[in-house]
Design a protein around this motif. Structure first.
Motif, PDB file in Angstrom:
ATOM      1  N   ARG A 124       0.832  -1.204   0.000  1.00 55.67           N
ATOM      2  CA  ARG A 124       0.000   0.000   0.000  1.00 55.67           C
ATOM      3  C   ARG A 124       0.868   1.257   0.000  1.00 55.67           C
ATOM      4  NH1 ARG A 124      -4.184   0.384   4.778  1.00 55.67           N
ATOM      5  NH2 ARG A 124      -5.479  -0.824   3.346  1.00 55.67           N
ATOM      6  N   TRP A 125       0.369   2.260  -0.711  1.00 51.96           N
ATOM      7  CA  TRP A 125       1.009   3.572  -0.730  1.00 51.96           C
ATOM      8  C   TRP A 125       0.000   4.588  -0.209  1.00 51.96           C
ATOM      9  CZ3 TRP A 125       0.514   7.325  -5.209  1.00 51.96           C
ATOM     10  CH2 TRP A 125       1.243   8.507  -4.953  1.00 51.96           C
ATOM     11  N   ILE A 126       0.357   5.366   0.815  1.00 49.79           N
ATOM     12  CA  ILE A 126      -0.520   6.378   1.408  1.00 49.79           C
ATOM     13  C   ILE A 126       0.127   7.737   1.183  1.00 49.79           C
ATOM     14  CG2 ILE A 126      -1.678   7.164   3.499  1.00 49.79           C
ATOM     15  CD1 ILE A 126      -1.352   4.329   4.600  1.00 49.79           C
ATOM     16  N   ALA A 127      -0.533   8.569   0.390  1.00 48.65           N
ATOM     17  CA  ALA A 127      -0.008   9.894   0.067  1.00 48.65           C
ATOM     18  C   ALA A 127      -1.019  10.951   0.469  1.00 48.65           C
ATOM     19  CB  ALA A 127       0.298  10.002  -1.425  1.00 48.65           C
ATOM     20  N   LYS A 128      -0.550  12.032   1.105  1.00 47.86           N
ATOM     21  CA  LYS A 128      -1.416  13.127   1.518  1.00 47.86           C
ATOM     22  C   LYS A 128      -1.042  14.395   0.766  1.00 47.86           C
ATOM     23  CE  LYS A 128      -2.630  11.488   6.140  1.00 47.86           C
ATOM     24  NZ  LYS A 128      -2.768  11.837   7.571  1.00 47.86           N
ATOM     25  N   PHE A 129      -2.086  15.050   0.252  1.00 51.46           N
ATOM     26  CA  PHE A 129      -1.927  16.306  -0.454  1.00 51.46           C
ATOM     27  C   PHE A 129      -2.851  17.326   0.204  1.00 51.46           C
ATOM     28  CE2 PHE A 129      -1.376  12.767  -3.374  1.00 51.46           C
ATOM     29  CZ  PHE A 129      -0.109  13.014  -3.912  1.00 51.46           C
ATOM     30  N   GLY A 130      -2.337  17.986   1.234  1.00 54.01           N
ATOM     31  CA  GLY A 130      -3.168  18.895   1.993  1.00 54.01           C
ATOM     32  C   GLY A 130      -4.235  18.135   2.760  1.00 54.01           C
ATOM     33  N   ALA A 131      -5.500  18.438   2.491  1.00 54.29           N
ATOM     34  CA  ALA A 131      -6.612  17.782   3.166  1.00 54.29           C
ATOM     35  C   ALA A 131      -7.022  16.483   2.480  1.00 54.29           C
ATOM     36  CB  ALA A 131      -7.812  18.718   3.243  1.00 54.29           C
ATOM     37  N   PHE A 132      -6.377  16.151   1.369  1.00 58.31           N
ATOM     38  CA  PHE A 132      -6.753  14.963   0.595  1.00 58.31           C
ATOM     39  C   PHE A 132      -5.753  13.826   0.827  1.00 58.31           C
ATOM     40  CE2 PHE A 132      -8.712  18.506  -1.584  1.00 58.31           C
ATOM     41  CZ  PHE A 132      -9.977  18.031  -1.883  1.00 58.31           C
ATOM     42  N   THR A 133      -6.278  12.606   0.858  1.00 59.81           N
ATOM     43  CA  THR A 133      -5.461  11.407   1.002  1.00 59.81           C
ATOM     44  C   THR A 133      -5.794  10.441  -0.117  1.00 59.81           C
ATOM     45  OG1 THR A 133      -5.361  11.607   3.418  1.00 59.81           O
ATOM     46  CG2 THR A 133      -4.862   9.451   2.480  1.00 59.81           C
ATOM     47  N   VAL A 134      -4.750   9.900  -0.736  1.00 60.03           N
ATOM     48  CA  VAL A 134      -4.897   8.879  -1.766  1.00 60.03           C
ATOM     49  C   VAL A 134      -4.124   7.646  -1.303  1.00 60.03           C
ATOM     50  CG1 VAL A 134      -4.525   8.249  -4.166  1.00 60.03           C
ATOM     51  CG2 VAL A 134      -5.114  10.606  -3.576  1.00 60.03           C
ATOM     52  N   ALA A 135      -4.796   6.481  -1.294  1.00 55.38           N
ATOM     53  CA  ALA A 135      -4.147   5.260  -0.803  1.00 55.38           C
ATOM     54  C   ALA A 135      -4.486   4.078  -1.708  1.00 55.38           C
ATOM     55  CB  ALA A 135      -4.565   4.976   0.633  1.00 55.38           C
ATOM     56  N   PRO A 136      -3.721   3.879  -2.783  1.00 60.61           N
ATOM     57  CA  PRO A 136      -3.902   2.668  -3.594  1.00 60.61           C
ATOM     58  C   PRO A 136      -3.197   1.484  -2.940  1.00 60.61           C
ATOM     59  CG  PRO A 136      -2.230   4.068  -4.567  1.00 60.61           C
ATOM     60  CD  PRO A 136      -2.741   4.810  -3.376  1.00 60.61           C
ATOM     61  N   SER A 137      -3.765   0.291  -3.103  1.00 55.77           N
ATOM     62  CA  SER A 137      -3.151  -0.888  -2.492  1.00 55.77           C
ATOM     63  C   SER A 137      -3.606  -2.149  -3.196  1.00 55.77           C
ATOM     64  CB  SER A 137      -3.490  -0.972  -1.000  1.00 55.77           C
ATOM     65  OG  SER A 137      -4.889  -1.020  -0.805  1.00 55.77           O
ATOM     66  N   TYR A 138      -2.803  -3.175  -3.067  1.00 54.50           N
ATOM     67  CA  TYR A 138      -3.202  -4.528  -3.471  1.00 54.50           C
ATOM     68  C   TYR A 138      -3.173  -5.389  -2.223  1.00 54.50           C
ATOM     69  CZ  TYR A 138      -3.231  -9.248  -5.262  1.00 54.50           C
ATOM     70  OH  TYR A 138      -3.554 -10.567  -5.473  1.00 54.50           O
ATOM     71  N   ILE A 139      -4.270  -6.119  -1.977  1.00 57.59           N
ATOM     72  CA  ILE A 139      -4.438  -6.892  -0.755  1.00 57.59           C
ATOM     73  C   ILE A 139      -4.790  -8.321  -1.136  1.00 57.59           C
ATOM     74  CG2 ILE A 139      -5.716  -7.108   1.411  1.00 57.59           C
ATOM     75  CD1 ILE A 139      -6.380  -4.021   0.896  1.00 57.59           C
ATOM     76  N   LEU A 140      -4.030  -9.275  -0.626  1.00 55.48           N
ATOM     77  CA  LEU A 140      -4.279 -10.688  -0.890  1.00 55.48           C
ATOM     78  C   LEU A 140      -4.789 -11.335   0.394  1.00 55.48           C
ATOM     79  CD1 LEU A 140      -4.041 -12.959  -3.027  1.00 55.48           C
ATOM     80  CD2 LEU A 140      -1.785 -13.463  -2.085  1.00 55.48           C
ATOM     81  N   TYR A 141      -5.968 -11.987   0.314  1.00 54.95           N
ATOM     82  CA  TYR A 141      -6.558 -12.634   1.481  1.00 54.95           C
ATOM     83  C   TYR A 141      -6.202 -14.112   1.559  1.00 54.95           C
ATOM     84  CZ  TYR A 141      -9.383  -8.395   1.631  1.00 54.95           C
ATOM     85  OH  TYR A 141      -9.783  -7.077   1.690  1.00 54.95           O
ATOM     86  N   THR A 142      -6.200 -14.775   0.416  1.00 55.48           N
ATOM     87  CA  THR A 142      -5.900 -16.204   0.403  1.00 55.48           C
ATOM     88  C   THR A 142      -5.357 -16.587  -0.957  1.00 55.48           C
ATOM     89  OG1 THR A 142      -6.860 -18.435   0.514  1.00 55.48           O
ATOM     90  CG2 THR A 142      -8.319 -16.677  -0.212  1.00 55.48           C
ATOM     91  N   THR A 143      -4.469 -17.565  -0.977  1.00 50.98           N
ATOM     92  CA  THR A 143      -3.965 -18.096  -2.238  1.00 50.98           C
ATOM     93  C   THR A 143      -4.863 -19.206  -2.769  1.00 50.98           C
ATOM     94  OG1 THR A 143      -2.533 -19.623  -1.035  1.00 50.98           O
ATOM     95  CG2 THR A 143      -1.576 -17.542  -1.733  1.00 50.98           C
ATOM     96  N   GLY A 144      -5.961 -19.508  -2.036  1.00 53.83           N
ATOM     97  CA  GLY A 144      -6.884 -20.526  -2.498  1.00 53.83           C
ATOM     98  C   GLY A 144      -6.382 -21.922  -2.229  1.00 53.83           C
TER      99      GLY A 144
END
Length: 493
Positions: A179-199
């Protein structure tokens, strides 16, 4: 000779430390965590009258068997520690360790160890598992903060992602993320890839995971926060749908079928003088379609009184004409989102099942949670208060009512059972299911010994509605009030 070598080793190590003081700078460790224990007593929970031979037990309706009588008594114990290693100003390694389990960490769950060792003088900590539930690194840079590892997940009011940070929470959202968490003043952008299970395996198209982008606005002066969590949930073909990863049992397609759907999770919270208003609306579209709405209005006129009004809706599964339909519309809230002590909390139908592995022949995957009863197929409203006659004492009365939008009736050959999470065939001649989920009145008392220690006593009286009289047979199941009490002590440090 051994003593000589041991003393020589200690002397050499001491000289090495003294000659290189920079190499032994203490690593800063920050600790926090929670400890709690509770006693639960649920009276008159069962609807069983005919034992295992009762035809309602296998009819597919809402039948609650007992385990010898209609009372349930159990105690729980749980400890979680959150050590954080601060490497430098830019790098920290965080983790969360569990001692026992927030759901199955029951008193007496360690006996017997095996069929031939029924030693009741001591359980010898045989049930005291210690596990690392979360571990991740946080790296601060000029372009934002990066998180890598098994991280807690939280968004909004906690309907979809609920990290379970409150004392006595049991269902903690966690995922293996980049995950990447970036703040630009009052705004926050947080794109991420999350894996729960490999099946089931690493073949067949990968596991089950989320592509997430959080867009959030926060203004501390206006006391406003709002945003959306855009979730793209995908799963490979080689999954086990009976485990609920792809489709709910009885609704899903073949085991080789993957999943692909989108969740728009909208959230806003605003404070207006003495009022705090909050709303979360998750909407799922694609191979799974359902939605929920949760609203909260908190009014705190002074330090001695607070009122909290909650109202919401969780979509249910409509009746169908085919047993093979794989369209899922039932939306389950995270079980940590509570509105009552008994309703949408205790899973009464699981009380008589196996909650411990005391019997060596018990398959851990067959354990039934006494708490797995989240909000689903419900329109609800609750009003609670916090009355503080002093700094240490708090009274917590509450009133809850809920109805079910979708019920079983003779117009649809198949209906969905939300307890067993399975599709059932409607029995010809069976009584139609009512819509009322019931009314509940709660009263709690808390004593704050100091800033760390809390003592709480909670009681609840639940009047089940006509929804639970449905047995999928001609004769309805009699219902009666259910009383519960819980005595708890907790330490938050």
């Amino acid at each position: 000779m051994k003593k000589f070598f041991r003393k020589s080793f200690v002397l050499c190590w001491t000289l090495l430390i003294c000659s290189n003081p920079r190499q032994v700078a203490a690593l800063e460790i920050d600790w926090n965590g929670q400890f709690w224990s509770e006693f639960n007593y649920v009276h008159n929970y069962s609807t069983d009258s005919g034992g295992t031979s009762d035809p309602r037990a296998t009819a597919g309706g809402y039948f609650v068997p007992n385990g010898g009588n209609s009372n349930a008594v159990f105690q729980s114990l749980f400890l979680r520690l959150r050590p954080k290693a601060i490497i430098n100003d830019n790098i920290s390694i965080k983790s969360e360790w569990w001692v026992l389990d927030p759901i199955f960490g029951l008193y007496g769950a360690a006996l017997p160890y095996s069929g031939g060792q029924n030693q009741f003088y001591s359980n010898q900590s045989r049930g005291s598992a210690i596990t690392a539930q979360r571990v991740w690194g946080e790296f601060v840079s000029d372009v934002g903060t990066f998180q890598i590892g098994r991280v807690p997940l939280q968004w909004g009011l906690g309907l979809v992602w609920n990290s379970g940070d409150n004392l006595w929470d049991r269902y903690m959202s966690t995922g293996d993320a980049v995950r990447w968490i970036a703040k630009f003043g009052a705004f926050t952008v947080a794109p991420s890839y999350i894996l729960y299970t490999t099946g089931n395996s690493i073949a067949g198209g990968g596991g089950v995971g989320d592509y997430s982008v959080i867009l959030k606005y926060e203004n501390q002066e206006d006391e406003l926060e709002a945003g959306v969590n855009l979730l793209k949930r995908v799963g490979g073909d080689n999954q086990d749908y009976t485990g609920g990863a792809v489709y709910s049992p009885g609704i899903g397609g073949p085991a080789a079928m993957g999943l692909n759907y989108f969740i728009y999770d909208i959230f806003a919270r605003k404070r207006l003088n003495q009022f705090t208003l909050g709303i979360e609306i998750p909407i799922a579209t694609g191979s799974y379609s359902g939605f929920g709405v949760a609203t909260e209005m908190d009014w705190k006129p002074n330090d001695s009184l607070g009122l909290l009004l909650k109202a919401g809706y969780a979509s249910g599964q409509p009746g169908s004409s085919s047993s093979s339909s794989n369209g899922v519309q039932a939306f389950y809230f995270n079980p940590n989102y509570h509105i009552g002590m008994i309703m949408f909390n205790y899973q009464l139908s699981g009380f008589a099942g196996a909650q411990t592995a005391n019997n060596p022949g018990t398959n851990p995957s067959s354990l039934k949670s006494p708490y797995d009863n989240p909000i689903v197929n419900a329109a609800y409203g609750s009003l609670s208060a916090q009355i503080k006659p002093s700094d240490k004492w708090t009274f917590r009365p509450a009133l809850i009512y809920a109805i079910a939008p979708n019920t079983a009736n003779g117009s649809s050959p198949y209906f969905y059972n939300y307890w067993s999470r399975s599709k059932q065939s409607f029995t010809q001649g069976a009584t139609n299911q009512g819509a009322s989920l019931g009314l509940e009145a709660d009263l709690g008392l808390s004593f704050q010994w100091d800033e760390y220690f809390t003592f709480a006593l909670d009681t609840g009286l639940f009047f089940p509605g006509s929804f639970y009289t449905f047995s999928n047979l001609a004769a309805a199941t009699p219902i009666h009030p259910i009383f519960a009490t819980s005595l708890r002590v907790g330490v938050n440090f």
